[in-house]
Design a protein around this motif. Structure first.
Motif, mmCIF file in Angstrom:
data_model
loop_
_atom_site.group_PDB
_atom_site.id
_atom_site.type_symbol
_atom_site.label_atom_id
_atom_site.label_comp_id
_atom_site.label_asym_id
_atom_site.label_seq_id
_atom_site.Cartn_x
_atom_site.Cartn_y
_atom_site.Cartn_z
ATOM 1 N N ARG A 1 0.847 -1.198 0.000
ATOM 2 C CA ARG A 1 0.000 0.000 0.000
ATOM 3 C C ARG A 1 0.877 1.240 0.000
ATOM 4 O O ARG A 1 1.916 1.281 0.679
ATOM 5 C CB ARG A 1 -0.911 0.019 1.223
ATOM 6 C CG ARG A 1 -1.934 -1.116 1.245
ATOM 7 C CD ARG A 1 -2.890 -0.953 2.394
ATOM 8 N NE ARG A 1 -3.796 -2.084 2.516
ATOM 9 C CZ ARG A 1 -4.673 -2.222 3.489
ATOM 10 N NH1 ARG A 1 -4.760 -1.293 4.438
ATOM 11 N NH2 ARG A 1 -5.466 -3.278 3.539
ATOM 12 N N ALA B 1 -5.517 -10.575 4.784
ATOM 13 C CA ALA B 1 -6.824 -9.985 4.490
ATOM 14 C C ALA B 1 -6.698 -8.476 4.611
ATOM 15 O O ALA B 1 -5.804 -7.958 5.298
ATOM 16 C CB ALA B 1 -7.872 -10.515 5.470
ATOM 17 N N ASP B 2 -7.574 -7.741 3.928
ATOM 18 C CA ASP B 2 -7.506 -6.278 3.957
ATOM 19 C C ASP B 2 -7.554 -5.735 5.377
ATOM 20 O O ASP B 2 -6.861 -4.764 5.714
ATOM 21 C CB ASP B 2 -8.658 -5.687 3.146
ATOM 22 C CG ASP B 2 -8.448 -5.864 1.652
ATOM 23 O OD1 ASP B 2 -7.293 -6.103 1.246
ATOM 24 O OD2 ASP B 2 -9.438 -5.771 0.905
ATOM 25 N N GLU B 3 -8.378 -6.366 6.224
ATOM 26 C CA GLU B 3 -8.531 -5.831 7.576
ATOM 27 C C GLU B 3 -7.349 -6.130 8.481
ATOM 28 O O GLU B 3 -7.277 -5.635 9.609
ATOM 29 C CB GLU B 3 -9.810 -6.383 8.216
ATOM 30 C CG GLU B 3 -9.880 -7.900 8.314
ATOM 31 C CD GLU B 3 -10.542 -8.523 7.097
ATOM 32 O OE1 GLU B 3 -11.020 -9.665 7.203
ATOM 33 O OE2 GLU B 3 -10.576 -7.857 6.036
ATOM 34 N N ASP B 4 -6.366 -6.948 8.006
ATOM 35 C CA ASP B 4 -5.186 -7.244 8.834
ATOM 36 C C ASP B 4 -4.303 -6.010 9.007
ATOM 37 O O ASP B 4 -3.522 -5.933 9.957
ATOM 38 C CB ASP B 4 -4.360 -8.365 8.198
ATOM 39 C CG ASP B 4 -5.050 -9.714 8.283
ATOM 40 O OD1 ASP B 4 -5.996 -9.824 9.087
ATOM 41 O OD2 ASP B 4 -4.645 -10.635 7.558
ATOM 42 N N LYS C 1 -4.259 -1.888 9.195
ATOM 43 C CA LYS C 1 -5.046 -0.668 9.352
ATOM 44 C C LYS C 1 -4.117 0.539 9.266
ATOM 45 O O LYS C 1 -3.121 0.615 9.982
ATOM 46 C CB LYS C 1 -5.788 -0.673 10.685
ATOM 47 C CG LYS C 1 -6.799 -1.800 10.828
ATOM 48 C CD LYS C 1 -7.486 -1.733 12.181
ATOM 49 C CE LYS C 1 -8.626 -2.734 12.279
ATOM 50 N NZ LYS C 1 -8.166 -4.131 12.167
ATOM 51 N N THR D 1 -1.335 -0.130 12.061
ATOM 52 C CA THR D 1 -1.552 -1.161 13.064
ATOM 53 C C THR D 1 -1.779 -2.490 12.364
ATOM 54 O O THR D 1 -2.632 -2.599 11.474
ATOM 55 C CB THR D 1 -2.771 -0.841 13.942
ATOM 56 O OG1 THR D 1 -2.605 0.461 14.515
ATOM 57 C CG2 THR D 1 -2.919 -1.867 15.056
ATOM 58 N N PRO E 1 -4.409 -8.803 12.934
ATOM 59 C CA PRO E 1 -5.175 -9.906 12.344
ATOM 60 C C PRO E 1 -6.170 -10.481 13.359
ATOM 61 O O PRO E 1 -5.964 -10.392 14.571
ATOM 62 C CB PRO E 1 -4.095 -10.930 11.990
ATOM 63 C CG PRO E 1 -2.983 -10.647 12.946
ATOM 64 C CD PRO E 1 -2.998 -9.161 13.170
ATOM 65 N N LYS E 2 -7.245 -11.077 12.845
ATOM 66 C CA LYS E 2 -8.215 -11.705 13.739
ATOM 67 C C LYS E 2 -7.570 -12.847 14.525
ATOM 68 O O LYS E 2 -7.845 -13.030 15.707
ATOM 69 C CB LYS E 2 -9.412 -12.227 12.942
ATOM 70 C CG LYS E 2 -10.301 -11.124 12.377
ATOM 71 C CD LYS E 2 -11.485 -11.726 11.628
ATOM 72 C CE LYS E 2 -12.384 -10.616 11.104
ATOM 73 N NZ LYS E 2 -13.553 -11.177 10.350
#
Length: 575
Positions: free
Chosen positions: A28, A71-74, A76, A87, A90-91
């Motif tokens: 990113r 995953a995208d949410e890993d 932030k 940050t 990961p879940k």
């Protein structure tokens, strides 16, 4: 005193490691401006940050790697004003994610992790890093550095490329190193030949502030991880370390200084002024008559596996000077004697098997040629020379009855001692080191990578025989002894020692022998003697009229995948 230093490549090493992992990658872009602040939290992975001088060519970005996929949410990313926060969350709290960031110079960064390493390379305004057990590595300009290192739950373990302040013990078991390093070059600028004036404020380097805190980790300042020795405690110099300091080998001395700056300084000040040498010079022979038209080159010929090739004739070689072909008069097998150092590991891992070590060493002495001169050096956490160079085999065998075993293993120091002390007076002669060890080091002041340059420049062939300590135990009991199944797992080399053994042989021109059966040791000795004797005296007619040896002398073997190395060149009387 000033010493040669080597450029640090901390981040590059890390990037190579992570790029070879078969893992999913996410990249990113980052909108970070010079003077901004970047905060990174990655509790279960590595953090590596590289400050680039020109982000128009190398854009600011963050790359994330994970063997378990991403995953995208890993990841932030939040940017507000001049502050960017990244940050890794990961879940699955156990999933490891490593991140590598490229950022502009002169920003402030804050990084936090638990077990992962934190690496910061480049010209930052400030670096604040916190880790639990992970290593914190900073590679920053050293002209003006303010530093504060803290250990909250252990005694300090650290290494720096320059002298830093002493450790201070604080309350509640904390330790701190705090100070500032401002180089003379950072205060003055040259004006003409030899003239110096104070720099203006604009000319002075910008301060880099380091605030590094760890519970039980290691802190490295401008030192590549590959040059970190096994034992990071500052301790008095051993006899091997003192001999290395006396040798004048600037690169090895610098490694000793970094490992134990206080004791190095105390010992160096006790010595008379030293004449520093860059290392071993590549020998071009000692020409009694440099203008002779007939010269003889001692040439070692090897295959792709670095093994010597025998049975070559004049038709197999080509000699050129300045690109012009020269007549080869003769090619003969060299019978010149060797100066051999037998380096024996007598550390704690073999202390119950001293008689086996003595037996194998006697077998080596019996195997070498009668004219070869042998010196025997033993090592554990220090070195001891049992015998100076001699052809007296009876004296050599008797010296093997004078030692006991036990203690730590300072293998790398022992290698450096053999090169910088035992072999140094023999520059230009044929030299080799035969090592019998399990290859694992736990006590040296030096790291393995600190040795490479000095080994290459010495011209000494190194033949490592790496024998697992469990195999030594089996050999001491006799090959027919019952083998304890639980001990089988100790009868192999570590991957680290095996890899280093191969590298050691390759950079020196020797051969690596990973021993898996007791009987291989004697066969290795016999092969070493054969390898050393597979060199050639190539006599040729020289048209080089400037005297000495042509700097563009080349001797090539005509066979495919065959390589030559010129050891020395001598000249005949005038014709």
């Amino acid at each position: 005193m000033k010493f040669a230093t080597r450029p640090t490549l901390i981040l590059i090493a890390f990037l190579t490691a992570v790029s070879n992992v078969d893992a999913q990658e996410v990249t990113r872009d980052l909108a970070i401006v010079a003077g901004g602040t970047l905060e990174i939290v990655n509790r279960n992975g590595r953090i590596a940050v590289k400050a680039e001088p020109d982000t128009t060519k190398v854009p600011a970005s963050v790359k994330a790697f994970s063997p378990a996929g991403l995953a995208d949410e890993d990841l932030k990313i939040v940017a507000s004003g001049g502050r960017t926060t990244i940050t890794v969350a990961p879940k699955d709290k156990q999933k490891r994610i490593d991140i590598v960031l490229t950022v502009p110079e002169r920003i402030s960064i804050k990084a936090e992790t638990l077990a992962g390493a934190i690496e910061a390379a480049g010209n930052f305004a400030s670096v604040e890093a916190r880790s639990d057990t992970g290593t914190i590595m900073a590679d920053v300009p050293a002209d003006d550095v303010k530093y504060q290192f803290q250990w909250t739950e252990s005694r300090p373990r650290y290494l720096a490329d320059f002298d830093i302040a002493e450790v201070k013990e604080k309350s509640a078991g904390r330790f701190e190193i705090k100070g500032r390093r401002l180089s003379e070059d950072g205060e003055k600028v040259k004006r003409g030949e030899g003239e110096e004036e104070p720099k203006t404020e604009d000319q002075k380097p910008k301060t880099v502030s380091l605030n590094l805190t760890t519970a039980r980790g290691i802190i490295l300042l401008n030192v590549p991880p590959s040059e970190v020795m096994s034992d990071l405690r500052e301790r008095p110099l051993t006899n091997a370390a003192k001999a290395i300091v006396r040798s004048g080998d600037s690169l090895l001395m610098e490694a000793i200084r970094r490992a134990s700056p206080k004791y190095f300084g105390d010992y160096a000040r006790s010595l008379p002024p030293l004449r520093f040498e860059p290392g071993f010079a590549t020998t071009s022979g000692r020409l009694e008559n440099p203008n002779a038209r007939t010269k003889t080159a001692l040439v070692r010929v090897t295959d792709e596996k670095n093994r010597a090739i025998a049975g070559l004739a004049p038709a197999d070689f080509e000699v050129t000077e300045n690109g012009q072909s020269r007549e080869i008069i003769s090619v003969e097998r060299s019978e010149a004697p060797f100066n051999l150092v037998l380096l024996l590991d007598v550390s704690g891992s073999v202390e119950n098997y001293v008689n086996f070590i003595r037996k194998t060493a006697r077998n080596f002495v019996d195997t070498v040629h009668a004219n070869d001169r042998v010196s025997i050096v033993i090592f554990n956490e220090d070195v001891k020379k049992l015998s100076d160079f001699t052809t007296d085999k009876k004296k050599l065998v008797e010296s093997l009855d004078t030692f006991d075993a036990g203690g730590g293993t300072a293998y790398y120091d022992a290698l450096a001692y053999a090169i910088s002390d035992t072999l140094r007076p023999l520059k230009g002669e044929r030299t080799a080191i035969v090592v019998l060890t399990d290859g694992d080091d736990n006590r040296s002041f030096l790291a393995f990578d600190s040795l490479a340059g000095s080994i290459q420049e010495s011209g000494a062939l190194v033949y490592p025989l790496y024998v697992p300590s469990g195999l030594i135990a089996l050999g001491a009991q006799g090959q027919t002894a019952d083998i304890d199944p639980m001990r089988k797992k100790y009868m192999s080399l570590t991957a680290k020692s095996g890899g280093e053994g191969e590298r050691l042989a390759k950079i020196s021109g020797g051969v690596y022998y990973p021993i898996t059966q007791i009987g291989q040791i004697q066969r290795a000795y016999e092969d070493i003697v054969l390898q050393m004797r597979s060199a050639y005296n190539i006599t040729y007619r020289s048209d080089f009229t400037a005297g000495g040896v042509s700097p563009k002398l080349k001797i090539r073997a005509k066979r495919e995948n065959v390589f030559t190395a010129i050891t020395s060149v001598t000249a005949r009387s005038r014709e």
